[in-house]
Design a protein around this motif. Sequence first.
Motif, short mmCIF file in Angstrom:
data_model
loop_
_atom_site.label_atom_id
_atom_site.label_comp_id
_atom_site.label_asym_id
_atom_site.label_seq_id
_atom_site.Cartn_x
_atom_site.Cartn_y
_atom_site.Cartn_z
N ASP A 21 69.44 40.68 -3.85
CA ASP A 21 70.16 40.25 -5.05
C ASP A 21 70.70 41.38 -5.91
N SER A 24 74.59 41.21 -6.59
CA SER A 24 74.98 40.12 -7.46
C SER A 24 74.58 40.39 -8.91
N LYS A 25 73.38 40.91 -9.12
CA LYS A 25 72.92 41.21 -10.47
C LYS A 25 73.74 42.33 -11.09
N ALA A 28 77.14 40.99 -12.01
CA ALA A 28 77.03 40.15 -13.20
C ALA A 28 77.03 40.99 -14.45
N SER A 80 66.97 35.82 -9.75
CA SER A 80 68.03 35.78 -8.74
C SER A 80 69.35 36.20 -9.38
N GLY A 81 70.31 36.48 -8.53
CA GLY A 81 71.63 36.84 -9.02
C GLY A 81 72.31 35.70 -9.74
N TRP A 82 72.08 34.47 -9.25
CA TRP A 82 72.69 33.30 -9.90
C TRP A 82 72.19 33.13 -11.31
N ARG A 83 70.90 33.37 -11.51
CA ARG A 83 70.36 33.25 -12.88
C ARG A 83 70.95 34.31 -13.79
N TRP A 85 73.97 35.60 -13.53
CA TRP A 85 75.32 35.13 -13.85
C TRP A 85 75.29 34.01 -14.88
N LEU A 86 74.37 33.05 -14.71
CA LEU A 86 74.31 31.92 -15.63
C LEU A 86 73.90 32.34 -17.04
#
Length: 105
Positions: A21, A24-25, A28, A80-83, A85-86
């Motif tokens: 991740d 992605s992090k 972000a 995670s990377g999604w968190r 971004w969110l």
Amino acid sequence: MTTHTTPTLATPTPRMRLARDWVSKTLADLLLGFALALGCSGLLAQAASSIPISVRAQLAMWLVAPVWMGALGGVYFFSSGWRAWLWLGAANLLVAGVRLAWRLA
């Protein structure tokens, strides 16, 4: 004699999760963290309207780097990377909403 078992892909270790991740992090933070830093800088410039423009501009300019680097240091604590971004996206929306509400008031 001790045996050492190597982790498989079915059981990711924290090190494997970070390795997966980190791109992605980092992205972000590079995008949303910078936007957040600029938004916070704009909030400071709006809040300090009674300060002369030369001082206010310097304060706003120098606020960008610490906020951005703080976000860069903190983004790796997300699971995670999604968190990342969110949460950074939500923080950007919050700052933009506060700036808009302040401007309209």
